[in-house]
Design a protein around this motif. Sequence first.
Motif, PDB file in Angstrom:
ATOM      1  N   LEU A 106       1.223  -1.176   0.172  1.00 33.11           N
ATOM      2  CA  LEU A 106      -0.104   0.284  -0.201  1.00 33.11           C
ATOM      3  C   LEU A 106       0.953   0.860   0.134  1.00 33.11           C
ATOM      4  CD1 LEU A 106      -2.575  -1.067   1.999  1.00 33.11           C
ATOM      5  CD2 LEU A 106      -2.533  -1.268  -0.177  1.00 33.11           C
ATOM      6  N   ARG A 107       0.390   2.603  -0.990  1.00 37.45           N
ATOM      7  CA  ARG A 107       1.708   3.679  -1.088  1.00 37.45           C
ATOM      8  C   ARG A 107      -0.359   4.373  -0.701  1.00 37.45           C
ATOM      9  NH1 ARG A 107       1.585   7.408  -5.415  1.00 37.45           N
ATOM     10  NH2 ARG A 107       2.459   5.557  -6.287  1.00 37.45           N
ATOM     11  N   VAL A 108       0.415   4.940   1.324  1.00 39.53           N
ATOM     12  CA  VAL A 108      -0.684   5.683   1.756  1.00 39.53           C
ATOM     13  C   VAL A 108       0.045   6.835   0.946  1.00 39.53           C
ATOM     14  CG1 VAL A 108      -2.218   6.021   3.814  1.00 39.53           C
ATOM     15  CG2 VAL A 108      -0.927   3.865   3.391  1.00 39.53           C
ATOM     16  N   GLU A 109      -1.581   8.386   0.945  1.00 40.56           N
ATOM     17  CA  GLU A 109      -0.814   9.644   0.667  1.00 40.56           C
ATOM     18  C   GLU A 109      -1.472  10.174   1.821  1.00 40.56           C
ATOM     19  OE1 GLU A 109      -1.410  13.077  -2.156  1.00 40.56           O
ATOM     20  OE2 GLU A 109      -1.411  11.115  -3.251  1.00 40.56           O
ATOM     21  N   ILE A 135       4.108   1.429   2.852  1.00 41.14           N
ATOM     22  CA  ILE A 135       4.839   3.567   2.357  1.00 41.14           C
ATOM     23  C   ILE A 135       4.012   4.462   2.718  1.00 41.14           C
ATOM     24  CG2 ILE A 135       5.134   3.325   0.292  1.00 41.14           C
ATOM     25  CD1 ILE A 135       7.846   4.194   0.161  1.00 41.14           C
ATOM     26  N   VAL A 136       4.084   5.818   3.359  1.00 42.27           N
ATOM     27  CA  VAL A 136       3.447   6.671   3.459  1.00 42.27           C
ATOM     28  C   VAL A 136       4.564   7.713   2.513  1.00 42.27           C
ATOM     29  CG1 VAL A 136       3.026   8.741   5.542  1.00 42.27           C
ATOM     30  CG2 VAL A 136       2.736   6.139   5.744  1.00 42.27           C
ATOM     31  N   THR A 137       3.126   8.486   1.725  1.00 41.20           N
ATOM     32  CA  THR A 137       3.994   9.880   1.041  1.00 41.20           C
ATOM     33  C   THR A 137       2.677  10.449   1.158  1.00 41.20           C
ATOM     34  OG1 THR A 137       2.205   9.321  -0.789  1.00 41.20           O
ATOM     35  CG2 THR A 137       4.181   7.586  -0.945  1.00 41.20           C
ATOM     36  N   SER A 138       3.821  12.144   0.532  1.00 40.16           N
ATOM     37  CA  SER A 138       2.692  13.131  -0.032  1.00 40.16           C
ATOM     38  C   SER A 138       3.532  14.265  -0.460  1.00 40.16           C
ATOM     39  CB  SER A 138       2.819  13.836   2.082  1.00 40.16           C
ATOM     40  OG  SER A 138       1.725  15.109   2.438  1.00 40.16           O
ATOM     41  N   VAL A 158       9.319   6.800   3.799  1.00 40.24           N
ATOM     42  CA  VAL A 158       8.341   7.731   4.078  1.00 40.24           C
ATOM     43  C   VAL A 158       8.648   8.161   1.740  1.00 40.24           C
ATOM     44  CG1 VAL A 158       7.190   8.483   5.953  1.00 40.24           C
ATOM     45  CG2 VAL A 158       9.321   9.465   4.764  1.00 40.24           C
ATOM     46  N   GLY A 159       7.340   8.940   1.432  1.00 42.86           N
ATOM     47  CA  GLY A 159       8.173   9.416  -0.086  1.00 42.86           C
ATOM     48  C   GLY A 159       7.788  10.006  -0.181  1.00 42.86           C
TER      49      GLY A 159
END
Length: 257
Positions: A106-109, A135-138, A158-159
């Motif tokens: 999962l990529r959670v933005e 992975i957590v992104t923003s 994080v990304g």
Amino acid sequence: MTTPRTFVLAGHRGNMAAAPENTLLSFASAESVGVDEIELDVQLTRDDALVVIHDRTVERTAATSTPHLRTPIEDLTLEQIRSIDLGQSQRIPTLDEVLDSTTALLRVEIKALAAARPLAALLSQRPEHDQARCIVTSFSSLSLADFVAANPGLQRGVGLHVPNTDSNWRDEVNRIGASTVLMPFRELTRDLVDEIHQDGLRVEASLIEGPADVRTILELDVDASASNAPGYARDLLTASDEFTTRFPSFVQPATIM
């Protein structure tokens, strides 16, 4: 970077080509066509529920008229959110529901700064397997800094989304300790990708929309991409002998890294 590497194909908001975006149906459809990762967006309701929705309101995504059409998500309760029809019998899910119903990476933005610390708290309470696949992104380095301060040990890290390279994005990446940089294809050159790889970071570029994007992925040597039609994107990638030679493990779904 070691070779051969793993390439990750993400379903952008699930499988938008087949179901309403950011819904359980969209995520199930994405898994059924063989995505490695599901990209989704989280925001916080008035009563502190983490819900999965991209926009600040449902004006664009609601399938029927609702009194909440233009009300910001942060001003709605979870019960009010649940009343909104997204089409195909879908409602806005909570992040817990998505974690419970999916198995892919999962990529959670983070779409709102207020969601960063609640997200860190929620993930810390989930089973280790769920934490390991996220992975957590923003686009907001402040959101990521808040998340990392509350949950510094996320396995995939994080990304930072970098919409253009005319900013101090390198300083922000270093400050938050990002593991991944996410950029549009147009912002990348092979030299820049090589530099980012030399810094020990992964590079994701989006979106895959047609055959030319497969050639661009190979020319740039990026590590991941997303698509609104992930089944079509997977077919394009697997049809390329050059791609499957470069990323031989792509024929199997990605595992937790």
